[in-house]
Design an enzyme around this catalytic site. Structure first.
Site: not given
Ligand code: NAD
Length: 435
Positions: A106, A220-221
């Protein structure tokens, strides 16, 4: 009270329990508790006002027994060494759970990227990749996006590496834009992988996805895409939230509408509220309530999907969780103390190392395409992703059944055994257990 443990302590707590179950030798335990390399730099980049800024940055290469190190790069003020080490360890477990030929790593830069202009972000990203350029590579360590990094940033990094090293390296980094070596299907891969698991689980445990009531933290994503998949499958999305709070409706929410309003207003509750002032008439008309992120976790639902932050389900709130199933799309959302409580309550937890592994799986496909010069169709990506996710779920389920374990315990068992096996055949540790 939030868990007093650091994120690395929490990751290690799950790992140590696994070492005990599997009766690993001291050397095996040491190798699996210690990063192989920690790269730490203070990188400098130029701000738009001409001044230089210096920020701490890390790349933790945890274990490469099964293949090149693999893991994303996070830009966040809290991305300190403990967090990056924890995420690197979890990546080694995750790649082993889905049995793709990678180890775990990481990267992190301790900065708030929202305070930077696009050109400052570009200079920071180029400086970071230069600082680790001699220690990464398609056969050594393959980075990717993570929190607050994206395909554009991956493109700048690949470009900087290729120019500096005078090489063509489409397989250096994954999560790139489609026009510069990206893979179809990467954007929805994490959500799709989690959705495949829920579909399989629904064949074994009630409820049928058609009747399931789902609450999702984080839109989010990952969170918004799984909301779409579940909505299309007939599930009722009863609550969603983002950093500004959430909304709940017992009749169900429409994720397409939420996405539209989130784009326009910046939050999932933006269609009803401006700051703390909400349109009560409109909320009533839509049978919707405004809720906090803490409320969301305690929603009366069948499936709870934390898809935002780590350490949100803790000893404090675990006993009040009403969901029957938790799908961990976020990394590390359940603390070790909460995990024990949920186990006692009979809540089924699909752990992060399986639930969100769709993302790294399609990253693997992107690396394969980069190496071969091939370009897969979206259908091929989805087909292969489904095959790997279902096989991994089968492996975990079989281990859980065999040894009467939770899915988290079983996933860690499967992964650690695969890593230890690779370390044994490579001669890093003794060939027999318990030495
Ligand atoms: P992102 O930044 O697209 O979305 C994150 C979301 O969480 C946003 O809607 C944001 O407003 C919300 N958020 C932030 N702080 C918050 C809080 N205090 N309370 C509630 N919501 C809150 O990120 P993502 O890519 O969707 O990733 C989200 C999680 O999934 C992370 O933990 C990431 O490590 C994990 N993850 C993502 C992927 C990927 O491919 N996108 C893969 C593996 C793990």
């Amino acid at each position: 009270m939030p868990s007093p443990l650091t994120s690395f302590d929490r990751a290690m707590s799950f790992l140590r329990a696994t070492f005990d179950r599997l009766k690993l030798s001291t050397k095996e335990k040491t190798l699996l508790s210690t990063p192989q390399h920690i790269l730490h730099h203070n990188i400098s980049f130029k701000l738009d006002n001409g001044k230089m800024m210096k920020v701490p940055s890390y790349r933790v290469q945890f274990n490469n027994a099964r293949g090149p190190y693999k893991g994303g790069i996070r830009y966040h003020l809290e991305a300190d060494i403990e967090e990056v080490k924890a995420l690197a360890a979890l990546m080694a477990i995750k790649t082993a759970v889905v049995n793709i030929p990678f180890g775990g790593a990481k990267g992190g830069i301790q900065i708030d990227p929202k305070k930077l202009s696009s050109s400052e972000l570009e200079r920071l990203s180029r400086a970071y990749i230069l600082s680790i350029a001699n220690d990464i590579g398609p056969d050594i360590d393959v980075p990717a996006p993570d929190v607050n990094t994206n395909p554009q940033i991956m493109a700048w990094m690949r470009d900087e590496y290729e120019k500096t090293k005078h090489v063509y390296a489409p397989d250096l980094i994954t999560g790139k834009p489609l026009s510069y070596g990206g893979s179809l299907g990467r954007d929805k891969a994490t959500a799709r992988g989690g959705f495949f698991i829920l579909q399989e689980l629904a064949k074994l445990e009630p409820p049928n996805l058609r009747n399931a009531r789902v609450a999702i933290q984080g839109f989010g994503n990952a969170g918004s895409e799984i909301a779409m998949f579940l909505h299309d499958a007939g599930a009722q999305i009863v609550a969603v939230s983002d950093s500004q709070g959430g909304i709940y409706s017992y009749v169900g929410l429409d994720p397409i509408r939420i996405e539209k309003y989130k784009k326009e207003t910046g939050s999932v509750r933006g269609q009803y509220c401006k700051g703390s002032v909400c349109d009560l008439k409109r909320l009533k008309m839509d049978a919707t309530e405004v809720i906090s992120n803490d409320d969301l976790l305690l929603t009366d639902c069948d499936i709870l999907i934390p898809a935002a932050l780590d350490n949100v389900i803790t000893a404090k709130n675990a006993k009040n969780i009403r969901a029957k199933i938790i799908l961990e799309l976020a990394n590390g959302p359940v603390s070790p103390e909460a995990d024990v409580i949920l186990k006692k309550k009979g809540v089924i937890v699909v752990p992060d190392v399986l639930a969100n592994a769709g993302g790294v799986t399609v990253s693997y496909f992107e690396w394969v395409q980069g190496r071969s010069g091939d370009q897969w169709t979206a259908e091929k990506v989805d087909r292969e992703l489904k095959r790997i996710m279902l096989q991994s779920f089968d492996d975990v389920r079989a281990e859980a059944k065999r040894n009467d374990l939770t899915y988290r315990e079983a996933a860690f068992n499967v992964a650690v055994l695969r890593i230890v096996d690779a370390m044994r055949v490579r001669g890093w540790v003794n060939g027999t257990k318990g030495k």
